[in-house]
Design a protein around this motif. Structure first.
Motif, short mmCIF file in Angstrom:
data_model
loop_
_atom_site.label_atom_id
_atom_site.label_comp_id
_atom_site.label_asym_id
_atom_site.label_seq_id
_atom_site.Cartn_x
_atom_site.Cartn_y
_atom_site.Cartn_z
N THR A 185 0.85 -1.19 0.00
CA THR A 185 0.00 0.00 0.00
C THR A 185 0.88 1.24 0.00
O THR A 185 2.07 1.18 0.35
N PRO A 186 0.33 2.40 -0.37
CA PRO A 186 1.11 3.64 -0.27
C PRO A 186 1.65 3.87 1.12
O PRO A 186 2.78 4.36 1.29
N ALA A 190 5.64 4.75 1.65
CA ALA A 190 5.86 6.20 1.63
C ALA A 190 7.04 6.63 2.47
O ALA A 190 7.69 7.65 2.17
N THR A 206 2.97 8.71 -10.50
CA THR A 206 2.61 7.66 -9.56
C THR A 206 3.27 7.90 -8.20
O THR A 206 2.66 7.64 -7.15
N ILE A 210 1.30 8.27 -4.64
CA ILE A 210 1.64 7.58 -3.39
C ILE A 210 1.70 8.59 -2.24
O ILE A 210 1.16 8.36 -1.16
N ALA A 214 -0.88 8.47 0.95
CA ALA A 214 -0.26 8.22 2.25
C ALA A 214 -0.17 9.48 3.11
O ALA A 214 0.15 9.39 4.30
N VAL A 262 -3.47 3.01 -5.63
CA VAL A 262 -3.22 4.08 -6.60
C VAL A 262 -3.24 3.47 -8.00
O VAL A 262 -3.10 2.26 -8.16
#
Length: 301
Positions: A185-186, A190, A206, A210, A214, A262
């Motif tokens: 996941t972001p 992150a 992209t 992110i 996040a 995303v």
């Protein structure tokens, strides 16, 4: 009006200035201005107007420039009718591609189009920002370009077809704590150091997505456009990176994990000016590109 004048009007619409048209056509700005004046003599309403120091197209000029594309296409088809009728598909076809697409498609083209009676390829690598790909269609018959799934479309002056809709994965060192998780996941990524492309290249959007999801700004530590080099830096512990799932070469010490939350996908498109496919040789190469793309997807599945 004649073909050259219409070509100049079309280029003015694409490039936005007389000096840029002159540079693209390898003539002087005064020669361009003269041809525009001659064209205007045959048209009862203004085709150009001043915008500050620049000469730009009026609405009527834009309409005629769009018609000029059809004229060039028709003339190109007429010039190539005899060649097509005689069944001579072995002319030279120039193809440009950004680096990872060149690595994936150029060898396939060379193997698939080897032999007598087939197009002769002239290949070139062009690693440019997204907005510069359409301009390459002035110099190449076919241009393999990329843009993000949610990115802006290509301009109407070029024809585009999609070869692949390729997922973008997170590349991690094989021993990284996140390597055992999928999808990522972001929020997972992150806070990690990142290796990204330079500004203006599609994958940066992209990275920004992110950060948005996040609500944290990733730390960008390296800027590397070449995926093979980026993979070596990932393997050495230099950070995480986004990698295309199908066209980047695998690295034994790097793992790819899907990214959720995303839009993480890019279009690999082939661009060309409409008149280019009047040549059978160009159509042959275009068909081979689509066959190669289908094989890449089947291999992944």
């Amino acid at each position: 009006m004649d073909e050259r004048q219409l070509r100049i009007l079309r280029e003015l619409g694409d490039l936005g200035s007389v000096s840029a048209v002159a540079e693209a056509l390898h003539v002087t700005p005064s020669a361009i201005s003269q041809q525009l004046r001659l064209l205007q003599l045959s048209i009862p309403i203004p085709l150009t107007e001043r915008a500050g120091r620049r000469v730009v197209l009026t609405d009527a000029g834009q309409a005629l420039a769009a018609a000029a594309v059809k004229v060039e296409t028709a003339l190109a088809e007429a010039r190539n009718t005899v060649t097509d009728f005689a069944g001579q598909p072995d002319g030279e076809v120039s193809v440009a591609a950004f680096h990872s697409a060149a690595s994936a498609f150029f060898p396939v083209l060379l193997r698939g189009l080897a032999g007598p009676g087939l197009p002769r390829l002239a290949l070139g690598d062009e690693d440019v920002a997204q907005d510069r790909f359409p301009a390459l269609t002035r110099h190449y018959d076919l241009v393999i370009a990329h843009r993000l799934d949610h990115g802006p479309p290509w301009p109407r002056g070029v024809t585009s077809t999609t070869l692949l809709r390729e997922p973008l994965d997170v590349a991690l060192p094989a021993g990284h704590p996140l390597a055992s998780k999928a999808p990522l996941t972001p929020g997972d990524v992150a806070d990690q150091p990142w290796i990204t492309v330079h500004d203006g290249f599609p994958l940066m959007s992209t990275i920004e997505a992110i950060a948005s999801v996040a609500n944290r700004r990733p730390e960008i530590v390296h800027r590397i456009n070449d995926f093979a080099v980026a993979a070596e830096v990932v393997a050495a512990g230099g950070g995480l990176a986004l990698m295309p799932r199908w066209t980047a070469r695998p690295h034994p010490d790097v793992v790819l994990r899907p990214l959720g939350g995303v839009h993480a996908r890019r279009h690999i498109d082939v661009l060309h000016r409409p008149e280019r496919t009047a040549r059978r040789a160009v159509r042959t190469v275009l068909a081979e590109l689509h066959r190669a793309a289908a094989r890449i997807q089947v291999r992944d599945h």
